[in-house]
Design an enzyme around this catalytic site. Structure first.
Site, PDB file in Angstrom:
ATOM      1  N   CYS A   1       0.609  -1.227   0.024  1.00  0.00           N
ATOM      2  CA  CYS A   1      -0.055   0.126  -0.060  1.00  0.00           C
ATOM      3  C   CYS A   1       0.883   1.410  -0.203  1.00  0.00           C
ATOM      4  O   CYS A   1       1.874   1.218   0.322  1.00  0.00           O
ATOM      5  CB  CYS A   1      -1.110   0.067   1.251  1.00  0.00           C
ATOM      6  SG  CYS A   1      -1.952  -1.529   1.208  1.00  0.00           S
TER       7      CYS A   1
ATOM      8  N   ALA B   1      -3.582  -5.770  -1.754  1.00  0.00           N
ATOM      9  CA  ALA B   1      -4.404  -6.529  -0.876  1.00  0.00           C
ATOM     10  C   ALA B   1      -3.535  -7.833  -0.661  1.00  0.00           C
ATOM     11  O   ALA B   1      -3.135  -8.442  -1.740  1.00  0.00           O
ATOM     12  CB  ALA B   1      -5.639  -6.887  -1.385  1.00  0.00           C
TER      13      ALA B   1
END
Length: 616
Positions: A2, A52
């Protein structure tokens, strides 16, 4: 893994600033190719790009809780928490209820329960921001070893922040200004904690909290290396290192997406691979997936030099057979390193010209690009040399006793930096030796002291500290930028803070008890590896020896010299550059010689395409 970004302004209502917050967030798209989220509320705007890894179906960010009065806590999180299951169980016992299985929600509810004290409880690699609506306070947190980056730019009424400088620079109020100090950071192998290349921008230091409220900005260190007496005997020390490393690798194998290890055939990556193979096999998760990298033709045209005595391939293949790995050998074409699209991707990812061995950056990018086609998570052996004393400067008396960074002493310094083609008057004005002295003095003043420690042991503790707080940061930054540019998450077990704390305090005579580098690590994994790998001499990441790569650099440099508008010309010694081009091909073929050509080319593209304003 991320990417995070955000904006706090106590004098403005940011609830309608979706365009600016969205633009900042989109600069981090490579870090999080799976999802994008923006949260706006009053005086804060938070953005997130998601890769993810755990609980892919849930865990969208920014994530928030809501209190009875409508206020709450919002988080934008990057990284992995390896003890999130234990923390989750503890929080459930306190009465917290969870909506997801992801570690982000554990951090969010951990903040609600423990406030700023949460940081001391985390085991992992992370960089995150928490906006507390009731307190009107932003908390920025970075992991202890600085595996994950986090930058911030104080403003008159708040702060801007992001996983990479580009997210902050995307805000219209931030200039792309670089002063002499910033240029020194670019041109020397000195990455100063907290400093950045860009004027007015800072980096959250490893193990640091930054708090921004209406009363201003404050910093607090929640972790630093400490000096403690080591009381374990050698056998106990070896066993403890094995236990810590085994536990760390096991924790870092948690993933809901395909996972692998990066295997070079050296001691460090082989140890991680062997432990991973054992754990995955015991859990019935199949053979470990491994990847290695080299250049086409390296096996036949390789020439040993002072730092690289053999290619990786034979050792990799023996290790693959030894653990029964599912292996992929990635072979790169040297010509691909200089492809414009590749170099543009590297420079966009780094936000500044790479400071050393320029071909290692595009090759690492291309390697990770291939790995990402098969896996989302990879474990790496990074940081073992800094921790266990693997570099030659740990073992050279002159380097240990030098009043500078040991990797910048004669015999080592030639491998780093790329200022050979820059104008002498410019270099004198920058005073790089003076800058280096100041940074070294700052670093040396931080080194913890153990009362009663002998002077030789104290000097080696100093070298260890400098490597763990300065040198390793350059490698972790390279690993993070090149992996995240391809959407690959790379985990580094040797950066587990429990292992680092323990080994940092092991006496040097134990770390080299058999007269070799990294004796302690070798003893801890001796039963896991084939003899050839156990006894292999330290070898760095591969660099191309193909003269075709040098020819491309020469052509590009010739074009720069012929372009009267090329901005880097004002920084260069043009006659020296022409003299280099007159040498026969191969005259600058060594990686540390090529660095000068590469830096000039990186610098020119950076100044041109990234709209950099130098103020020297």
């Amino acid at each position: 893994m991320c990417g995070v970004t955000g904006w706090v302004d106590f004098e403005r209502d940011l609830s309608s600033e979706h365009a600016t917050a969205g633009a900042m967030t989109r600069t981090l798209a490579c870090r999080g190719p799976d999802d994008e989220g923006v949260w706006l509320g009053g005086h804060a705007a938070l953005g997130h790009r998601r890769l993810a890894v755990i609980d892919p179906e849930h865990g969208r960010q920014p994530m928030h809780t809501t209190a009875g009065d409508g206020s709450g806590v919002v988080i934008t999180f990057s990284g992995e928490i390896y003890n999130f299951r234990e923390l989750r169980a503890e929080l459930i016992a306190y009465g917290h209820r969870f909506r997801t299985r992801c570690d982000t929600e554990v951090v969010l509810r951990g903040y609600v329960q423990w406030g700023r004290g949460l940081a001391e409880r985390l085991n992992g690699m992370y960089a995150f921001a928490v906006w507390d609506q009731a307190r009107e306070e932003l908390l920025l947190v970075r992991d202890r070893m600085g595996v994950k980056p986090l930058y911030y730019y104080p403003t008159a009424h708040g702060v801007l922040f992001g996983s990479e400088p580009k997210a902050v620079l995307a805000h219209p109020s931030v200039p792309r200004r670089v002063t002499a100090e910033g240029l020194c950071e670019v041109l020397d192998m000195v990455k100063t904690p907290g400093r950045t290349v860009f004027s007015g921008m800072y980096e959250v230091r490893p193990g640091e909290l930054v708090v921004v409220g209406r009363s201003g900005l404050t910093r607090r260190t929640y972790w630093r290396l400490q000096a403690h007496e080591h009381t374990d005997d050698l056998d106990t020390t070896i066993a403890t290192v094995r236990d810590l490393l085994s536990d760390t690798v096991t924790r870092q194998l948690v993933s809901d997406v395909p996972l692998c290890t990066l295997l070079s055939g050296g001691l460090d990556s082989s140890a991680v691979t062997a432990l991973a193979a054992s754990e995955l096999g015991a859990a019935g998760r199949g053979p470990v997936r491994t990847f290695s990298v080299d250049f086409t033709g390296a096996g036949t045209g390789f020439e040993p030099d002072a730092v690289r005595r053999a290619t990786d391939a034979p050792f990799v293949r023996e290790m693959v057979r030894h653990v029964g790995a599912d292996h992929t050998e990635v072979l790169l074409e040297s010509g691909g390193l200089s492809a414009p699209a590749v170099r543009d991707a590297v420079l966009t990812a780094t936000d500044a010209p790479p400071a050393y061995w320029g071909d290692m950056w595009p090759s690492l990018y291309l390697f990770f690009q291939q790995v990402r086609r098969h896996c989302t998570v990879a474990l790496s052996g990074e940081a073992a040399d800094e921790l266990f004393g693997g570099y030659q400067w740990f073992h050279r008396r002159a380097a240990v006793q030098a009043e500078t960074f040991p990797w910048l002493t004669p015999g080592s310094a030639r491998y780093f930096g790329g200022r050979g083609l820059f104008d002498r008057k410019l270099l004198d004005k920058l005073d790089l030796p003076g800058y280096q002295r100041d940074r070294y003095a700052q670093a040396r003043a931080e080194v913890p002291v153990l009362p009663g420690e002998s002077e030789p042991e104290r000097a080696l503790r100093r070298v260890s500290y400098l490597n763990l707080t300065r040198f390793v940061q350059t490698l972790l930054d390279r690993k993070d930028r090149m992996s995240m540019a391809t959407g690959l998450e790379v985990r580094v077990p040797f950066c587990d803070h429990r292992l680092v704390e323990y080994v940092f305090n092991v006496p040097w005579e134990m770390k080299t008890f058999d007269g070799r580098e990294k004796s302690l690590l070798r003893a801890a994994v001796t039963d896991l590896l084939p003899q050839s790998v156990l006894t292999r001499v330290k070898t760095p990441y591969p660099a191309t020896q193909d003269p075709a790569y040098e020819r491309v650099l020469r052509r590009e440099l010739s074009a720069v010299l012929a372009d009267g508008d090329a901005p880097v010309r004002e920084l260069m010694d043009l006659e020296k550059a022409r003299e280099v081009l007159r040498r026969p091909v191969g005259g600058v073929s060594r990686p540390y010689d090529r660095g000068s050509l590469e830096m000039a080319l990186w610098m020119n593209t950076w100044l041109t395409a990234h709209d950099i304003r130098l103020e020297l």
